[in-house]
Design an enzyme around this catalytic site. Structure first.
Site, short mmCIF file in Angstrom:
data_model
loop_
_atom_site.label_atom_id
_atom_site.label_comp_id
_atom_site.label_asym_id
_atom_site.label_seq_id
_atom_site.Cartn_x
_atom_site.Cartn_y
_atom_site.Cartn_z
N ARG A 165 41.81 -66.43 -6.19
CA ARG A 165 42.54 -67.53 -5.54
C ARG A 165 41.50 -68.58 -5.12
O ARG A 165 40.75 -68.37 -4.18
CB ARG A 165 43.29 -66.99 -4.32
CG ARG A 165 44.13 -68.04 -3.61
CD ARG A 165 44.83 -67.45 -2.38
NE ARG A 165 45.66 -68.45 -1.75
CZ ARG A 165 45.20 -69.37 -0.92
NH1 ARG A 165 43.91 -69.44 -0.62
NH2 ARG A 165 46.02 -70.27 -0.39
N LYS A 221 35.35 -70.42 1.92
CA LYS A 221 35.58 -69.92 3.29
C LYS A 221 34.33 -70.00 4.17
O LYS A 221 33.21 -70.11 3.68
CB LYS A 221 36.17 -68.51 3.23
CG LYS A 221 37.66 -68.60 2.87
CD LYS A 221 38.40 -67.30 2.92
CE LYS A 221 39.87 -67.57 2.57
NZ LYS A 221 40.66 -66.35 2.37
#
Ligand code: HH2
Length: 261
Positions: A238, A203
């Site tokens: 995840r 991210k």
């Protein structure tokens, strides 16, 4: 949990696994690398992503779930009931709804009726605008209150508590400092008593901290967050890079003696 984005526009791997053949091959590869869950998504939630019509999302997700069912637990990353139902019919048994059943509250009834697992994620606002100056009183307390409320709703709709996981939603309406505070105090979210899913993989806050522009170069940064999250009680990770994550988690878990040799 391996990320399988069947999308042309996901922030880190958009277009890489967009064809049916590429998606299936990548899903098999993630399972071989150690993924216990495959999270199949047909709509990007990155800031500014274009919404995907229901028929198109069905076309992207369902055939991939159908072929990969049985190789791992199949999760569908969607907030649309119609897509979730079709994926469950095709062999999925986990619903990952980034709106925590707010987009379509009937999703809770579907999960209850099918007896499948679900992940409820925190997001401030909606993907289009969520990164425009997000503010909290205390980010951890606010996220905890939200997750407790959504979990209570899910239980009220008939979902068994042990089938509910919660996720602080790293990057969904959060500054770098908010993301770091959530990771630093993840044990407080784990104390709610639900499984904790964490999604930091590649991210942008990791890019900002390391100076790595290309999301593919953020694997080492992701691993640092993964190990910290394990230590603070996360149980589902995840990630896009399953092989590296599996190794890091094996060593970290053995060190913490949660599942050492
Ligand atoms: N992050 C993304 C998507 N779905 N689901 C959960 N539970 N937690 C997350 O942190 C999470 C999620 C965003 O990552 P990605 O799927 O790689 O990107 P995109 O939304 O652009 O497809």
């Amino acid at each position: 949990m391996g990320v399988l984005n069947v999308t042309p526009d996901s922030f880190s791997d958009g277009g890489e696994w967009f064809s049916f053949e590429d998606a299936v091959a990548h899903g098999r590869e993630l399972v071989a690398q150690g993924a216990a869950i495959l999270d199949v998504g047909g709509e990007s939630t990155r800031p500014g992503a274009a919404p995907v019509a229901q028929d198109e999302e069905l076309r992207r997700v369902v055939p991939v779930v159908e072929v990969l069912a049985g190789t791992a637990t199949l999760s569908v990353d969607t907030s649309k009931v119609v897509v979730a139902r079709a994926a469950l019919d095709a062999g999925a048994s986990y619903v990952n709804d980034v709106t925590a059943f707010r987009a379509e509250p009937a999703m809770a009834g579907l999960v209850a009726e099918r007896g499948c697992e679900c992940c409820l994620m925190h997001m401030l606002g909606e993907p289009r605008t969520m990164q425009d100056d997000p503010r909290y009183d205390d980010v951890v307390d606010d996220v905890k209150a939200f997750l407790s409320e959504r979990a209570a709703f899910a239980v009220g709709e008939g979902i068994a508590e042990h089938r509910i996981a919660v996720d602080p939603g790293i990057g969904f309406g959060k500054t770098i400092e908010h993301n770091l505070e959530l990771l630093r105090r993840l044990d407080e979210i784990a104390a709610l008593g639900f499984e904790v899913v964490i999604g930091t993989s590649r991210k942008s806050f990791l890019g900002k901290l390391t100076g790595r522009q290309d999301p593919h170069d953020r694997v080492a940064a992701t691993l640092a967050t993964t190990v910290l999250a394990l230590e603070r009680g996360a149980t589902v990770f995840r990630v896009h890079d399953v092989a590296e994550t599996a190794d890091a988690l094996k060593v970290a878990a053995a060190t913490l003696r949660r599942d050492g040799p």
